[in-house]
Write an enzyme that holds these catalytic residues in place. Structure first.
Site, mmCIF file in Angstrom:
data_model
loop_
_atom_site.group_PDB
_atom_site.id
_atom_site.type_symbol
_atom_site.label_atom_id
_atom_site.label_comp_id
_atom_site.label_asym_id
_atom_site.label_seq_id
_atom_site.Cartn_x
_atom_site.Cartn_y
_atom_site.Cartn_z
ATOM 1 C CG HIS A 127 24.909 35.551 32.424
ATOM 2 N ND1 HIS A 127 25.106 36.572 31.527
ATOM 3 C CD2 HIS A 127 23.734 35.824 33.049
ATOM 4 C CE1 HIS A 127 24.099 37.424 31.608
ATOM 5 N NE2 HIS A 127 23.259 36.992 32.521
ATOM 6 C CG ASP A 157 27.300 36.426 28.922
ATOM 7 O OD1 ASP A 157 27.139 35.210 29.123
ATOM 8 O OD2 ASP A 157 26.695 37.310 29.564
ATOM 9 C CB SER A 232 20.665 38.211 31.305
ATOM 10 O OG SER A 232 21.369 39.161 32.032
#
Length: 505
Positions: A127, A157, A232
């Protein structure tokens, strides 16, 4: 610039139910975990110094239309002559808040880490780089390199990038064994929260095997090490400086860290990274079954002492077990030597298995435990097969001379024979066989289970039924046996199967 970064980062969220899981995160102020200084390691400075060079900031940009889309920031309505008018005119110019519709460049920030210094391989979250036109990797010494996307996996992911060092010496870290981590073990997170690169936070493993409903293979490590927007894709280290997780999400009603963060365990991520590096895509094992949880009611109906395993609700035509080795109604309790405690365990262990491997699968069929040998297919091929599956079978079509429909009432349902008339009325496919449900009484046990008119009862207690009389006889037999619940296998109008249990009191 900081305000601009925060606005962009604020858009990178996803939701599960009513709780926001903020994507792109890792860092909590030191005052949130004061016990670290007094009860934790005397200092993590040496470890942090050794690892900081391997953690990178990742910046991406993409061109989007400047329309009033979901990501647009609306221009505030200010009083005429407001002294803030010039400020907001400048701030919202080309940000999609006006109605000009001009294309604009949108930038975002995330984190990552180097796992191969010679090849320039960087790991991050999918992402973080999704839909990006340009990807740049920023190193702790100030060097910025363009990155090439090697491969991504949306299911976990994970994304793999490659940079050309061009004489720039990289520092790499390696994956550790996340299965050895225990609740209470110390961990360190390094990342790029809110664009503030090189941020180090420390915490513990708060829990393992967390399912946050973000994907089919959820098995997250939960940590209280501070995780915030922008981190992230950053690494979660153990005390030896090995990567045991990729920081991915947090639970946060406000968007800031509250000490509940989640990391993809290295046990899952490392295999995905290897496949992306080697093939540019994933190649997961595939069993070719549709499954559902084994509830207490279902376990009781199947004569199982405890509710465990994954209940096979259907077998995909052309799949690895379409030879009858595994059947609808079987409960898979062990796969290739690994216990299947609950339904979600099975997809993960199957996906981690090599394509083409012959494995032993332990099943419970009609109360009897047995072992079958299965050769795995490839999930990516199976997904194409499943999406195009038309459900045609060699089952006989109903005789067009079927007499008028007879019905029966049982367990809050009205059931009837499945013939041309009822197929046309409910739009039921020709290959579906069984007894059609024509009506469901309000507030009945069947209604509580979500059973709808038009569904077809194909089995009761793992025995086929073809007429309303069969249904009545099977229910009567179960009651005589002292059973509290009846296990029904239902087919949808298109043939999709599922199991439900209905109380018989």
């Amino acid at each position: 610039m900081i305000s601009d970064t925060l606005l962009r980062a604020a858009r990178r969220t996803f939701f599960a139910g009513a709780t926001a899981f903020v994507v792109g995160i890792v860092a909590v102020p030191s005052f949130v975990t004061p016990t670290i200084a007094s009860d934790g390691p005397p200092s993590v400075a040496d470890l942090a110094e050794r690892l900081l060079g391997a953690v990178v900031n990742i910046s991406t940009s993409q061109t989007v239309k400047g329309t009033e889309g979901p990501g647009a920031v609306p221009m505030p309505q200010l009083p005429e002559g407001s002294p803030f008018q010039d400020f907001f005119d400048d701030f919202f110019k080309n940000r999609g808040g006006d109605k000009g519709g001009a294309a604009q460049r949108v930038q975002s920030l995330g984190s990552g880490f180097v796992i191969d210094a010679e090849q320039g391989i960087v790991v991050t979250n999918n992402h973080v780089i999704a839909d990006a036109d340009d990807i740049e990797v920023n190193f702790s010494d100030g060097v910025t390199l363009k990155a090439k996307l090697i491969g991504t996996d949306t299911k976990t992911d994970v994304a793999v990038l490659k940079v050309e060092p061009k004489g720039h010496k990289l520092t790499a870290v390696k994956f550790g064994d996340s299965t050895k981590m225990r609740v209470g073990d110390w961990v360190m997170a390094i990342g790029n929260p809110f664009g503030l690169g090189g941020t180090v936070t420390v915490g513990i493993v708060s829990a393992r095997n967390r399912d946050i409903n973000s994907g089919p293979y959820d098995d997250f490590i939960q940590t209280d090490a501070a995780i915030n927007r922008g981190n992230s894709g950053g690494p979660l280290f153990n005390a030896e400086g090995e990567v045991i997780g990729i920081n991915t999400a947090i639970i946060s009603p406000s968007g800031g860290s509250i000490g509940i963060g989640f990391s993809i365990p290295s046990q899952l991520a490392a295999g995905v990274v290897d496949q992306l590096r080697q093939y540019g895509e994933t190649r997961r094992g595939w069993l070719g079954v549709r499954i559902q949880p084994v509830t207490d009611d279902i376990a009781e109906s199947l004569g199982m002492a405890t509710a465990k395993g994954a209940l096979v609700a259907g077998v995909i035509k052309g799949g690895p077990v379409d030879n009858g080795s595994v059947q609808a109604g079987d409960v898979i309790i062990k796969f290739d030597g690994k216990d299947i405690h609950e339904m979600r365990d099975l997809p993960r262990v199957v996906a981690e298995s090599p394509v083409g491997k012959a494995v032993d699968v332990v099943i419970v069929r009609k109360g009897v435990e047995q072992t079958v040998k299965v050769t795995l297919g490839r999930l990516e091929d199976g997904e194409k097969l499943a999406s195009g599956e038309n459900g045609n079978t060699d089952q006989e079509n109903n005789d067009k001379t079927t007499p008028p429909v007879s019905t029966a009432s049982v367990l809050g349902m009205t059931v009837g024979e499945l013939n041309d008339q009822t197929r046309q009325k409910f739009g039921i496919a020709a290959d579906v066989s069984g007894v059609v449900i024509t009506d469901v009484a309000k507030d009945s046990a069947a209604a509580e289970r979500g059973i709808q008119p038009g569904e077809v009862i194909t089995e009761i207690a793992q025995e086929s039924v073809g007429t309303p009389k069969d249904v009545m006889d099977r229910i009567g037999a179960l009651k005589e046996q002292g059973r509290k619940n009846a296990l029904l296998m239902l087919a949808s109008k298109t043939g999709e199967l599922r199991f439900v249990t209905i109380r018989m009191d």
